[in-house]
Design a protein around this motif. Structure first.
Motif, mmCIF file in Angstrom:
data_model
loop_
_atom_site.group_PDB
_atom_site.id
_atom_site.type_symbol
_atom_site.label_atom_id
_atom_site.label_comp_id
_atom_site.label_asym_id
_atom_site.label_seq_id
_atom_site.Cartn_x
_atom_site.Cartn_y
_atom_site.Cartn_z
ATOM 1 N N ASP A 43 4.739 11.941 5.556
ATOM 2 C CA ASP A 43 3.439 11.794 6.202
ATOM 3 C C ASP A 43 3.363 12.769 7.381
ATOM 4 O O ASP A 43 4.062 12.586 8.378
ATOM 5 C CB ASP A 43 3.255 10.353 6.679
ATOM 6 N N ARG A 73 7.094 7.108 7.193
ATOM 7 C CA ARG A 73 7.322 7.986 6.040
ATOM 8 C C ARG A 73 7.562 9.417 6.491
ATOM 9 O O ARG A 73 6.788 9.980 7.258
ATOM 10 C CB ARG A 73 6.134 7.929 5.091
ATOM 11 N N ASP A 82 -0.769 4.506 -1.423
ATOM 12 C CA ASP A 82 -1.895 5.113 -0.714
ATOM 13 C C ASP A 82 -1.378 6.259 0.153
ATOM 14 O O ASP A 82 -0.694 6.028 1.151
ATOM 15 C CB ASP A 82 -2.588 4.055 0.145
ATOM 16 N N PRO A 83 -1.681 7.521 -0.199
ATOM 17 C CA PRO A 83 -1.126 8.646 0.578
ATOM 18 C C PRO A 83 -1.687 8.741 1.988
ATOM 19 O O PRO A 83 -1.070 9.369 2.851
ATOM 20 C CB PRO A 83 -1.517 9.870 -0.262
ATOM 21 N N GLU A 84 -2.846 8.153 2.238
ATOM 22 C CA GLU A 84 -3.441 8.217 3.570
ATOM 23 C C GLU A 84 -3.010 7.059 4.469
ATOM 24 O O GLU A 84 -3.362 7.028 5.640
ATOM 25 C CB GLU A 84 -4.971 8.229 3.458
ATOM 26 N N TRP A 85 -2.255 6.126 3.904
ATOM 27 C CA TRP A 85 -1.800 4.973 4.691
ATOM 28 C C TRP A 85 -0.459 5.308 5.329
ATOM 29 O O TRP A 85 0.495 5.671 4.643
ATOM 30 C CB TRP A 85 -1.696 3.740 3.799
ATOM 31 N N PRO A 86 -0.326 5.212 6.660
ATOM 32 C CA PRO A 86 0.931 5.639 7.301
ATOM 33 C C PRO A 86 2.119 4.755 6.962
ATOM 34 O O PRO A 86 3.254 5.231 6.932
ATOM 35 C CB PRO A 86 0.597 5.557 8.795
ATOM 36 N N ASN A 87 1.887 3.462 6.730
ATOM 37 C CA ASN A 87 2.963 2.514 6.424
ATOM 38 C C ASN A 87 4.101 2.650 7.443
ATOM 39 O O ASN A 87 5.273 2.777 7.101
ATOM 40 C CB ASN A 87 3.482 2.724 5.000
ATOM 41 N N GLY A 109 1.216 13.052 9.619
ATOM 42 C CA GLY A 109 0.790 12.372 10.823
ATOM 43 C C GLY A 109 1.909 11.615 11.513
ATOM 44 O O GLY A 109 1.814 11.318 12.708
ATOM 45 N N ARG A 159 0.824 -1.211 0.000
ATOM 46 C CA ARG A 159 0.000 0.000 0.000
ATOM 47 C C ARG A 159 0.860 1.263 0.000
ATOM 48 O O ARG A 159 0.493 2.291 0.546
ATOM 49 C CB ARG A 159 -0.925 0.000 1.217
#
Length: 542
Positions: A319, A316, A296-301, A321, A293
C-alpha cells in the motif's frame, strides 16, 4: 513471514538532577561537544527548503500544542516565545549491531537518529533512538522489539546469559567501526552498583550514548547527572509493513503489542486466554483494520495497537499510502504519532519527577528543627510553582482535532495512567500546601497568644505608670544626665520584664485559663500558678 519495512523508536524518560548553579540549564553542557548538535532547522528561512511532512505535522496539532512544540516567533510582546522543547542529536552513531544469545550472526540496523529532548523549566530529558531495517523475518523483528531497549539486565541465567537482552550490542560509526559495546554479561558490575550505592547501573552502550552526561551515582563528577524514572524496559513505538496484516494470528498481534518474545507456534498466546479476553477492546484501534476486506486494494487494512509498553502500527507493504514516508502512514508514524508519544511520555515523566522531588523534600523534614521546617517551606513553594507552571504550560488533555490522533492520544494516556498519576500528584501537592498553611496558622496563633499575655500583664504596669505620670514626681528640673539615668533605670527593667513575660507566655496563658475556670479548685489554680516557674510540673502549654 517477512517484514519488508521495520522501524523501532525508543523513549527513555530520565530525571535530571539539580545543577549546582540554579541559573544554569542542563543542555548547555552539550554546546560545543563535537558529537552533539542542536536541531533548529525545522523552520528554515527559505520556504523552498521546508518539507511537507513537517508541515503536515505542524497543522495536525491544536494551537496550544503547536506553541508548546514549536514556540511562537511573533514579535508581539504577548507572544508565547521560543519553544520550551530543545532537541540535541548525536552525530557519530550511524548503526547498531546486535547478536542474541546462541546466534552466530549479527543483526545490523540503521540508526535513523539518536536524540535527546530537553524541556525548559522541567528537570526531565527523554533520549530517543530510532532504528530501521528492511526485509527481516517477523520472528527477528519480534525478538528485536523484545530485547532492544533494555537499560540493564533484570536477571541472568545459570550460564550467565542476561535475561531477555542481547548478548552483544555495538554502536557503529559511518565507517562501521565500533564506538561502544554493551556489557550485559558483566554481572559483577551491576551487583557492585546495587550493593555500594543502592542504584542500578546502566549498560555501557547507553552510558556512551548520553555522554558527557552521567548517571547519578557515587563518584559521578559531571555537572549534568540523570537517573531513570521507570522500569529498565524503555517504552517504544514499532512500525511494521508486511504483505498481509490480516494473515497474522491473534497470538502474533498480541506478542507485538506486548513486546513479547516470539514463539515457535504462531498461535501460541504469550499470556492466558482469560487475561487476553478483552485484548482487542482494550489495546487495538481498528479504525482501518478489517480482515474481511483484504481483497479491496484501496482499503489500508492497517492496525494500531497500544499498551503501556509499546505503540505498534502494522499495515500492508504493498500500500503506497502506508509506506510513504512523506505523505503516508510511515511519515505520520515518524512525526505526528511520534509527537503524540513524546507528549504522553513527557507528561508521565514530569509527574513522576515531581513526585520523586516531593518524597525527597519530605524525607529531609525534621519538625523539631526550625531550619529544617524553613527549608521545607521553601522547597514546597518551589515544587508548587513548578507544578503550577507544568499544569498551565505543558499539561493538556486534547492535542488534536484529527479523529485518529485524538483517539490514539486518549488511548495512549489511558494506558500510561497519566490522569490518575496527575490527580495523585495534585493531591500530594495540596496536602503539602495544607500542611504549610496549618503550620503557619499554628505559629500565628502562638504569636497572638504571646502578645495577648504580654499585653494583659503589661496592663498593670501601664496603669501604675499612668498614676506615676500625674506629676507626683517632677523630674523636669533635674539635669539632663539625671533624667537619662532615670529613663534607663525604668527602660531596662521594663524591657527585661517584657522579654521574660514573652518567655513564660505559654505557661502564663495556661495559668490564666485555669484561673478563669469556675470548675477548677483553688489548689488546682495554685498549682497552675507555681507551674509558671516549675518546668517539672506536667502542664499542657502547646
Amino acid at each position: 513471514m517477512l517484514v519488508e519495512k521495520f522501524r523501532q523508536i525508543l523513549f527513555w524518560p530520565l530525571q535530571l538532577m539539580p545543577l549546582p548553579d540554579r541559573g544554569d540549564v542542563h543542555w548547555r553542557q552539550l554546546d560545543g561537544d563535537p558529537n552533539w548538535i542542536l536541531l533548529d532547522d525545522d523552520f528554515p528561512s527559505d520556504p523552498e527548503q521546508y518539507q511537507e511532512r513537517h508541515y503536515r505535522e505542524f497543522v495536525s496539532f491544536l494551537p496550544h500544542v503547536q506553541r508548546f512544540l514549536y514556540g511562537e516567533r511573533s514579535k508581539s510582546v504577548r507572544s508565547y516565545g521560543e519553544s520550551p522543547l530543545l532537541v540535541y542529536r548525536r552525530t557519530d552513531i550511524k548503526a547498531v549491531r546486535m547478536r542474541a544469545p546462541g546466534e552466530a550472526e549479527f543483526r545490523c540496523f540503521k540508526v535513523e537518529h539518536a536524540d535527546v529532548f530537553f524541556f525548559y523549566d522541567a528537570d526531565v530529558m527523554i533520549p530517543v533512538i530510532e532504528i530501521s531495517a528492511e526485509n527481516i523475518a517477523l520472528d527477528v523483528a519480534m525478538d528485536t522489539i523484545n530485547r532492544f531497549g533494555r537499560a540493564y539486565p533484570a536477571a541472568w541465567s545459570e550460564s550467565g546469559e542476561p535475561a531477555n537482552c542481547f548478548e552483544t550490542v555495538e554502536w557503529l560509526d559511518a565507517a562501521e567501526a565500533p564506538l561502544a559495546a554493551a556489557d550485559y554479561t558483566d554481572r559483577l558490575k551491576f551487583y557492585a552498583s546495587v550493593t555500594r550505592s543502592q542504584t542500578t547501573d546502566i549498560a555501557a552502550h547507553w552510558d556512551f550514548m548520553l555522554r558527557p552526561m552521567m548517571l547519578n551515582r557515587i563518584g559521578a563528577t559531571c555537572a549534568v547527572r540523570y537517573r531513570p524514572l521507570e522500569y529498565h524496559r524503555m517504552p517504544m513505538m514499532t512500525y511494521l509493513a508486511v504483505e498481509d496484516p490480516a494473515s497474522l494470528t491473534r497470538a502474533e498481534f498480541t506478542r507485538l503489542a506486548l513486546a513479547a518474545v516470539p514463539a515457535a507456534a504462531r498461535d501460541r498466546l504469550p499470556l492466558s486466554s482469560i487475561y487476553l479476553a478483552d485484548f482487542e477492546r482494550a489495546h487495538c484501534y481498528d479504525r482501518f483494520f478489517d480482515p474481511r476486506r483484504t481483497d479491496d486494494p484501496e482499503w489500508p487494512n492497517m492496525r494500531i495497537m497500544c499498551t503501556p509498553q509499546a505503540f505498534v502500527m502494522i499495515g500492508r507493504s504493498g500500500d503506497p499510502g502506508f509506506i510513504d514516508g512523506e505523505r503516508g502512514f510511515l511519515g505520520q508514524f515518524r512525526h505526528q504519532f511520534f509527537m503524540l508519544g513524546m507528549i504522553a511520555h513527557f507528561h508521565r515523566a514530569a509527574i513522576l519527577m515531581m513526585s520523586n522531588r516531593l518524597v525527597e523534600v519530605i524525607s529531609r523534614l525534621d519538625s523539631r528543627d526550625n531550619r529544617s521546617v524553613s527549608r521545607f517551606r521553601h522547597d514546597i513553594r518551589d515544587i508548587s510553582a513548578t507544578f503550577l507552571r507544568f499544569t498551565h504550560r505543558y499539561y493538556f488533555c486534547e492535542v488534536s482535532d484529527q479523529a485518529i490522533l485524538r483517539d490514539v492520544f486518549r488511548i495512549w494516556t489511558g494506558q500510561l495512567r497519566t490522569d490518575a498519576l496527575f490527580k495523585e500528584l495534585r493531591e500530594e501537592v495540596n496536602d503539602m500546601e495544607a500542611f504549610m498553611e496549618t503550620d503557619l496558622l499554628r505559629r500565628q496563633a502562638v504569636t497572638i497568644l504571646q502578645l495577648t499575655v504580654v499585653t494583659l500583664f503589661s496592663l498593670v504596669g501601664t496603669i501604675t505608670t499612668g498614676f506615676l505620670g500625674m506629676n507626683l514626681f517632677s523630674h523636669s528640673d533635674l539635669p539632663t544626665t539625671d533624667r537619662l539615668a532615670i529613663f534607663f533605670l525604668v527602660f531596662i527593667p521594663t524591657t527585661l520584664l517584657t522579654l521574660y513575660t514573652v518567655k513564660k507566655s505559654r505557661r502564663l496563658a495556661h495559668f490564666l485559663d485555669t484561673l478563669a475556670s469556675d470548675k477548677a479548685s483553688l489548689r488546682t489554680k495554685w498549682n497552675a500558678f507555681l507551674a509558671v516557674w516549675d518546668s517539672r510540673r506536667d502542664v499542657s502549654v502547646d
